[in-house]
Scaffold this motif. Structure first.
Motif, mmCIF file in Angstrom:
data_model
loop_
_atom_site.group_PDB
_atom_site.id
_atom_site.type_symbol
_atom_site.label_atom_id
_atom_site.label_comp_id
_atom_site.label_asym_id
_atom_site.label_seq_id
_atom_site.Cartn_x
_atom_site.Cartn_y
_atom_site.Cartn_z
ATOM 1 N N ASP A 86 0.874 -1.171 0.000
ATOM 2 C CA ASP A 86 0.000 0.000 0.000
ATOM 3 C C ASP A 86 0.922 1.236 0.000
ATOM 4 N N ASP B 197 -0.165 5.102 0.710
ATOM 5 C CA ASP B 197 -0.447 6.102 1.752
ATOM 6 C C ASP B 197 -0.396 5.441 3.133
ATOM 7 N N GLY B 198 0.434 5.972 3.993
ATOM 8 C CA GLY B 198 0.535 5.434 5.351
ATOM 9 C C GLY B 198 1.517 4.273 5.461
ATOM 10 N N ASP C 4 -1.725 -0.289 6.048
ATOM 11 C CA ASP C 4 -1.986 0.304 7.365
ATOM 12 C C ASP C 4 -3.448 0.182 7.775
ATOM 13 N N ASP D 154 -6.782 -3.056 3.411
ATOM 14 C CA ASP D 154 -5.599 -3.861 3.088
ATOM 15 C C ASP D 154 -5.687 -5.268 3.693
HETATM 16 MG MG LIG Z 1 -2.945 3.182 3.437
#
Ligand SMILES: [Mg+2]
Length: 252
Positions: free
Chosen positions: A6, A8-9, A203, A208
């Motif tokens: 993933d 973002d984060g 995250d 996810d």
């Molecule tokens: Mg994320």
């Protein structure tokens, strides 16, 4: 093994790399692992993601990027009249799918639309909401890239696509078909790419984690982005404060 990461984060928060993530990816590549990036963020195009990752020092090609916009584009057909509400990443994938984009200048233009496709859009306005409302109430299909309620910044949290979807749901009472993680269109996009040993790192448990479960692959949870409450239904193979920590646990 293959790593599905993933963005973002996990790799960054907006425009800042998360500490150790770039080095961790370099380490995986050095060890001969393969890496793909799987994001629900439809704002950037695949080429823009390649540029951004390259700028951060992660060598990557276009075929290693998978976005919720690509998954959404599998739900429309060439020549369909599509009202796209989103940023460049979404618009480019829809154009590549051969749709005719509808650009309403009056509300009435939205009455003759086959599908509304909604993604994260930081210029989202009352006018966009009204066009979507009219199109869907006139029979257009309602497709959304993802349901993520928020987008994590470094210290603060801002509304994600799910918040925009809620506005359209409220005014239409229609429920969208979601394209991104953990939903079926994204699962279909990834399935042919899976190798015997694949791990998804993210995250967010609800996207996810659930996505990894549906793909039947391991899930590595990182705490560097959104923090969601533990969900006993979502298996977590390993977890750590960051991608670097998860990589360290897995490859030593
Ligand atoms: Mg994320």
């Amino acid at each position: 093994m293959q790593w599905l990461l993933d963005l973002d984060g996990v790799v960054w928060t907006l425009d800042t790399p998360i500490e150790g993530s770039v080095e961790a990816i370099a380490r995986l590549l050095d060890l001969g692992h393969s890496v793909r990036f799987v994001t629900n963020n439809s704002s950037l195009s695949r080429i823009q993601y390649v540029d951004k990752l390259t700028r951060f020092g992660v060598p990557v090609t276009r075929d290693q990027i998978l976005t919720s916009a690509m998954a959404a584009a599998t739900l429309v057909k060439a020549r369909e009249r599509v009202l796209a509400i989103g940023e460049r990443g979404l618009v480019e994938e829809l154009v590549a799918a051969g749709v005719d984009l509808v650009l309403p200048t009056r509300l009435e233009d939205a009455e003759d639309v086959d599908a509304v496709v909604l993604g994260w859009y930081r210029q989202f306005s009352y006018s966009d909401m009204s066009n979507a409302c009219v199109a869907i109430r006139s029979g257009a299909r309602f497709i959304a890239t993802n349901a993520d309620p928020t987008y994590p910044l470094e210290r603060l949290v801002v509304p994600g696509t799910g918040a925009l979807v809620a506005a359209v749901v409220t005014s239409t009472k229609a429920q969208p078909v979601f394209a991104g993680k953990p939903e079926e269109p994204m699962v279909q996009l990834l399935r042919p790419l899976l190798t015997e040993e694949t791990i998804m790192v993210g995250d967010r448990l609800s996207t996810d984690g659930r996505f990894a479960a549906r793909l039947g692959v391991e899930f590595g949870l990182v705490h560097s982005g959104v923090r969601e409450e533990h969900d006993p239904d979502i298996p977590v193979s390993l977890q750590g404060n960051s991608l670097a920590a998860v990589v360290e646990q897995k490859v030593g």
